[in-house]
Enzyme design. Sequence first.
Site: not given
Length: 330
Positions: A43-44
């Site tokens: 998700i980063k």
Amino acid sequence: MNYASNILETIGKTPLVKLNSITSEIPSLVLAKIESFNPGNSIKDRIAVKMIEDAEKEGKLSKGGVIVEGTSGNTGMGLALASIVKGYKLICVSNDKQSKEKFDVLRAMGAEVIVCPSDVDPEDSRSYYSVSKKIAEETPNSWFVGQYDNLSNSLAHYEQTGPEIWNQTDGKITHFVVGVGTGGTISGVAKFLKEKNPKIKIWGIDTYGSVFKKYHETGIFDKNEIYPYTTEGIGEDIIPKNVAFHLIDHFEKVNDKDAALFTRKLAKEEGIFAGNSCGAAVKGLLQLKESLTESDVVVVLLHDSGSRYIAKIYNDDWMIEKGFLKRKQK
């Protein structure tokens, strides 16, 4: 022809997948938001691009500059992808609790990696918080990302992840469950979802050794809550500016052993090869099953890929060494 002009354009629009076996005890529909489908496998990627683009707009980052960040690995990977496409040098500072695979991948993507001890106070000059800031101060034409206090972090999820989840569930979501580290994901998604429907419950998953749960419930930052833990990606010994505690309805703690075992269960029972914090999120949800009904629609966010944890969570010897598995008798 249908193609992306560079790898950054493939970030987002990750799938929502129904969980079946592992959540069979829960009466609700449970959907996993699988962020390992991003190009950097976590998700980063979302926040990395957003933070860089905002820094460029604000004049904090210029052509040929050096990006410096303290990261557990996943944000570093997102920053590495963006640095390659945009032409920046990247220095990642991390701690020795993180898996070797994370560092290997970062170096493979051209980043310089500096590893610091994890069992020190954040204010200690040896901590990865302190070292990363010092490098940024001493490096010409550099920019310190500061994902913990950089509000572009939560803004990325307000603008992207939250709307995706709302649209994918046709607005029927009743609960959002996610592990909390920098606080950007839970806060950005929570802000968007609660603006759409204030009744949606936001549950943060914490770990033992972290200050979040007690701070949320009492407003007290208790240093006695802080001690070493193995779960990667969630929990903190600081209070990041990105954690919007007023938007979070409840924090649930999950121990290291359960986080590890449920990460492996995700792979074996659902075919979802996920990271350490993902098992914690699912176990935390199961601990809260009594609060759920058949009419609820739960979205649990799975942060990253299991590929970062081959030598740890998916390694029997490591699991046995930590006391999470028993050695099989021959």
